[in-house]
Design an enzyme around this catalytic site. Structure first.
Site, PDB file in Angstrom:
ATOM      1  CG  ASP A 168      -9.832 -28.188 -21.681  1.00  9.36           C
ATOM      2  OD1 ASP A 168     -10.669 -27.324 -22.015  1.00  9.36           O
ATOM      3  OD2 ASP A 168      -9.693 -28.572 -20.509  1.00  9.36           O
ATOM      4  CD  GLU A 216     -15.044 -26.669 -18.265  1.00 14.02           C
ATOM      5  OE1 GLU A 216     -15.980 -26.493 -17.454  1.00 14.02           O
ATOM      6  OE2 GLU A 216     -14.760 -27.804 -18.715  1.00 14.02           O
TER       7      GLU A 216
END
Length: 386
Positions: A77, A141
């Site tokens: 991500d 994250e």
């Protein structure tokens, strides 16, 4: 790029393919689908561990419960693009120019994921290790991190999957690849302070109870306090005042309420609990002194931790030195990472590329560094299983 990873895997090509996946947190964007297909074709057993709208991937080559299991952790991500018009390239185009790959996630951290996936696939194809390799990749994250690596580790605990050691592939080097690795991280917590008094006319302050002086006194006491002077592996803890707001546009009104936010980055001399107790005691003292109400919810992003220098840090440092000629500094600087979760599971360190352009407009990565990072990871694996 083909969904089949054939050794030797070109880590730069894989980086480009991942950048083309618009995986802004919490969107999967096709990145984990691409990695799962390639890893399964290379002989890894893969499991999607999706929780709370977040996509995560677990992959293992080798026997479950192997005596030696080397783990990699990373994320696909990325943070939002921001002002798209400020970019000189398509943020998800993976354009190659000036010896660099450009795009969101190029540095943080699709290149790191590509490098350790490529190194792992090459090893199991060319020199199968006596043990297992586990790869854990999250899509959360850069977000709240509630359903990312934590979800993977919860699943691993339930399934009796175990890493002996783990390397997180976050960018760790300030200027040159090889100069720094992380053996720990500071803790992070944020206090959201609201002081409530009594609103009134500015010409009649005795009929009001102005919350601003109370908040100013509290913020000054917090910011002026020396938390510590550092510990064996950490610099001194810090407290930063990041907002101070009244939201009052009128010059003749004493507001009823004002707010401030403070962020603390703390070392292993403290815990979030001990710091929360200190914050509350200071707030209680000011509330009593000024006759105001102080509310202060606290959000803890992570506790401080350190993996003491030893076998794992020696292994990584030796590989870095062999491939770069530099002896990496063992650091605990910077913000938080998912290593704060992994450290509860097994010993963990972090090593990755230069992070100069992460989260910036025109984020980019040196192609030569991607190949170099793959070689470092390959040497780490070879030395670990030797």
């Amino acid at each position: 790029m083909s969904n089949t990873f054939t050794a030797p895997v070109d880590a730069a090509e894989l980086t480009s393919a991942l950048i083309r996946c618009p995986s802004v947190t919490p969107e999967e964007g096709g990145a984990l689908v691409l990695l799962q297909a390639g890893l399964e074709a290379a002989g890894f057993t893969c499991t999607r561990i999706d929780r709370g709208g977040v996509s995560n991937l677990f992959a293992r080559w080798g026997d479950k419960g192997a005596t030696r299991t080397f783990g990699f952790n990373g994320h696909t991500d990325v943070v939002p693009v921001g002002d798209a018009d400020a970019w000189t390239v398509d943020p998800f185009g993976a354009e190659v120019k000036d010896g660099q790959i450009w795009g969101r996630g190029a540095t943080d951290m699709k290149s790191g994921v590509a490098a350790f996936v490529a190194a792992a696939v090459d090893m199991v194809a060319q020199t199968p290790p006596d043990g297992a390799i586990i790869i854990t990749i999250t899509g959360d994250e850069e977000g709240d991190a509630l359903d990312g690596t934590t979800a993977i580790l919860d699943w691993m605990d339930a399934e009796n999957e175990q890493m002996s050691v783990c390397l997180v592939g976050e960018p760790t080097c300030p200027n040159e690849i090889g100069e720094m690795m992380k053996i720990g991280r500071r803790g992070s917590m944020t206090a959201f302070i609201t002081v409530t008094g009594v609103q009134g006319h500015a010409a009649y302050p005795h009929r009001a109870n102005n919350p601003i002086p109370a908040l100013a006194r509290l913020v000054d006491r917090l910011a002026s306090h020396t938390l510590d002077t550092g510990t064996d592996h950490f610099d001194a803890s810090t407290l930063a005042v990041v907002t101070f707001d009244t939201g009052n546009p009128a010059t003749n009104v004493i507001p009823a309420q004002c707010k401030a936010t403070v962020n603390i980055r703390f070392n292993d001399a403290h815990s979030s609990a001990s710091l929360s107790e200190w914050l509350q005691s200071e707030a209680d003292a000011i509330a009593a002194e000024f006759g105001v109400q102080i509310d202060m919810p606290i959000k803890v992003s992570g506790e401080s931790f350190v993996t003491p220098p030893g076998a794992l840090s020696d292994l990584v440092a030796a590989a870095v030195a062999a491939e770069t000629g530099m002896q990496p500094e063992l650091s605990t600087s910077g913000g938080t990472s998912d290593a704060r979760f992994v450290q509860h599971h097994c010993p963990v360190v972090e090593f990755g590329l230069v992070g100069k352009t992460m989260h910036q407009v025109d984020e980019r990565v040196e192609i030569s560094q991607i190949h170099q990072l793959k070689q470092i990871y390959a040497r780490i694996l070879a030395d670990y299983f030797a």
